[in-house]
Design a protein around this motif. Structure first.
Motif, short mmCIF file in Angstrom:
data_model
loop_
_atom_site.label_atom_id
_atom_site.label_comp_id
_atom_site.label_asym_id
_atom_site.label_seq_id
_atom_site.Cartn_x
_atom_site.Cartn_y
_atom_site.Cartn_z
N TYR A 77 1.05 -1.17 0.11
CA TYR A 77 -0.14 0.01 -0.01
C TYR A 77 0.82 1.38 -0.05
N ASN A 101 -7.27 0.96 -6.38
CA ASN A 101 -6.73 -0.13 -6.57
C ASN A 101 -5.68 -0.08 -7.77
N THR A 107 -9.40 -6.50 -6.29
CA THR A 107 -9.20 -6.83 -4.80
C THR A 107 -10.16 -6.16 -3.67
N THR A 109 -10.22 -4.16 0.54
CA THR A 109 -9.40 -3.87 1.69
C THR A 109 -10.35 -4.07 2.86
N PRO A 151 -6.26 -7.36 2.06
CA PRO A 151 -7.18 -7.72 0.81
C PRO A 151 -8.14 -8.97 1.49
N HIS A 160 -2.82 -12.24 -2.08
CA HIS A 160 -2.43 -10.74 -1.96
C HIS A 160 -1.72 -10.51 -0.72
#
Ligand code: C2O
Ligand code: CU
Ligand code: CU
Length: 468
Positions: A77, A101, A107, A109, A151, A160
């Motif tokens: 991130y 993203n 994905t 979060t 994720p 991920h």
């Protein structure tokens, strides 16, 4: 028939583990000084307008120096080389977090441990397509705690996270007892994100899904992405915020060269500090501990890997924190409030002809279009968690629960606080109690699942709605 197949599977696994399992672990000896300074994830500052704290996260690809052959491709991130920045929220804050993203695949979060509305929870229904931005908008209504974000797209959560996408979400509050504890981030309040990893010969992360009882277990230990780390600390009390961000590995943590005191579990402070010899940390679990660092190095130790982190005193005496006798008031949820009882049995539903495990809860695998449990807003429920096959970590979204019993016995003091993840296996049946008092979620469900990420991605997950 199923039993026989499972038994054969276990025997095959036992032989495989005995032949190659622990041999691959790179043991770190406490007798030699650690080699690398611990990476401390940066703090993410919000912009505050009109009483709202706004944070921006962007998930994308990056590269990290794991000291392998060359650089390692990672996910992270905000362009950190691995993991992501630490967000520090405060109880009572109104928060907006946008997540963009920049990966070339979908994905999500998720705010693990956070009591937020379902549409802001970041589970598998809140997909962020490549190039898009998703916005979570919530008030912080829970007490101080060490939470985390990661994720959560179904089928790719393990990958991920493995590639590096995860970070800490710390909540502070006005609890006066806790104000005396060490709390200077990166100085005497240290984030410790523990993950085991494997590398290919060319230094890349060797991701796979392992359908066995324990998930994927790797031989190289990383802490905040650092191998064999030390952190310089003041002399005196140092707080470690431990997070097991691993795919399947369970750690048995202790401290050598100093005392260890547990002050917080997943959902916040315990009622009082608990002096403790060893902490079991399963995937998804957090614990906050206080270590009294003296003039010599102390070390956080794991039963499998040896030293996890060297705490190296740098001669400064900034570690001025003190340990109060009382940390928080935790009202025990009374069993007389219980309105509903449920059971969740975790196991393998593969049939005789299938070699690969099919992990499930109550005999059914995850289906995004099926609601498994409907809870009435305002209910207090008692859930009995068991495993008929394998070891698992039960994690419901949205709630922090209390443990009523482990194998029929009341929990020890260090497991009597707020929890959102709990280890369950054939030798450990756990009964929990929770209030569903905060948000109804008429459309988007919350998840409950095993936090061994292989099991989760292989179907060991269900969904609950909270209705008015
Ligand atoms: Cu760590 Cu469903 O989450
Ligand atoms: Cu979660
Ligand atoms: Cu599991």
């Amino acid at each position: 028939m199923v039993r026989i197949s499972a038994v054969v599977g276990i025997l095959v696994l036992a032989v495989l583990l005995a032949s190659c399992g622990d041999a691959a672990v790179e043991l770190v000896s406490v007798d030699t000084p650690a080699v690398a300074p611990l990476l401390i994830p940066p703090l993410l500052e919000p912009t505050v307008e009109d009483g709202v704290s706004r944070y921006g996260l962007t998930i994308g690809t990056s590269q990290h120096d794991y000291k392998q052959t060359g650089m390692t491709d990672t996910y992270s991130y905000n362009g950190t080389s691995v993991l992501g920045p630490t967000l520090r929220l405060r109880t009572g804050d109104s928060v907006v977090i946008s997540v963009t993203n920049e990966l070339d695949e979908a994905t999500t979060t998720h705010w693990h441990g956070a009591d937020v509305p379902a549409e802001d929870d970041g589970g598998p229904h809140s997909i962020i397509e490549p190039g898009e931005t998703w916005v979570a908008d919530f008030d912080v209504i829970q007490p101080a705690a060490t939470l985390w974000y990661h994720p959560h797209a179904h089928g790719s959560t393990a990958e991920h996270v493995y590639r590096g996408a995860a970070g800490l979400l710390i909540i502070d509050d006005d609890n006066p007892a806790a104000a005396t504890l060490p709390g200077t981030y990166g100085i005497d309040d240290i984030p410790v994100i523990i993950q085991d990893r494997a590398f290919t010969e060319d230094g890349q992360l060797d991701f796979a899904i392992d359908d066995g009882d324990e998930g994927k277990l790797d031989g190289v230990l990383t802490v905040n992405g650092t191998i064999n780390p030390y952190v310089e600390t003041p002399t005196g009390l140092v707080r470690l915020r431990l997070l097991n961000g691993s795919q399947g590995r369970i750690y048995q943590l202790s401290v050598a060269g100093a005392d260890m005191t547990k002050i917080a579990s997943d959902g916040g402070y315990l009622t009082s500090p608990v002096a403790i010899e060893q902490i079991t940390l399963a995937p998804g679990d957090r614990a906050e501990i206080i270590v009294n660092v003296g003039v010599e190095s102390a070390a956080l130790i794991d039963g499998t890997f040896g030293r996890v982190l060297e705490l190296r005193p740098n001669g400064s005496d900034l570690g001025m924190g003190t340990l109060p006798d009382k940390l928080a008031t935790i009202e025990r949820i009374s069993e007389s409030e219980i309105t509903v009882d449920r059971s969740f049995d975790m196991g393998d539903v593969r049939n005789f002809w299938e070699f690969d495990a099919s992990w499930a809860i109550n005999g059914v695998q995850f289906d995004m279009n099926r609601i498994d449990v409907t809870v009435q807003l305002g209910a207090t429920e008692r859930w009995t968690l068991s495993s008929d096959d394998g070891q698992h970590v039960f994690h419901p979204h949205q709630i922090q629960f209390q443990i009523l019993a482990i194998n029929g016995e009341p929990p020890p003091p260090e497991e009597s606080g707020w929890e959102d993840s709990v280890l369950v296996n054939g030798n450990r049946e756990v009964v929990i109690i929770a209030r569903f008092h905060t948000y109804a979620a008429e459309e988007i469900p919350y998840m409950f699942h095993c936090h061994i990420l292989d099991h989760e991605d292989l179907g060991m997950m269900g969904q609950f709605l909270i209705v008015e």
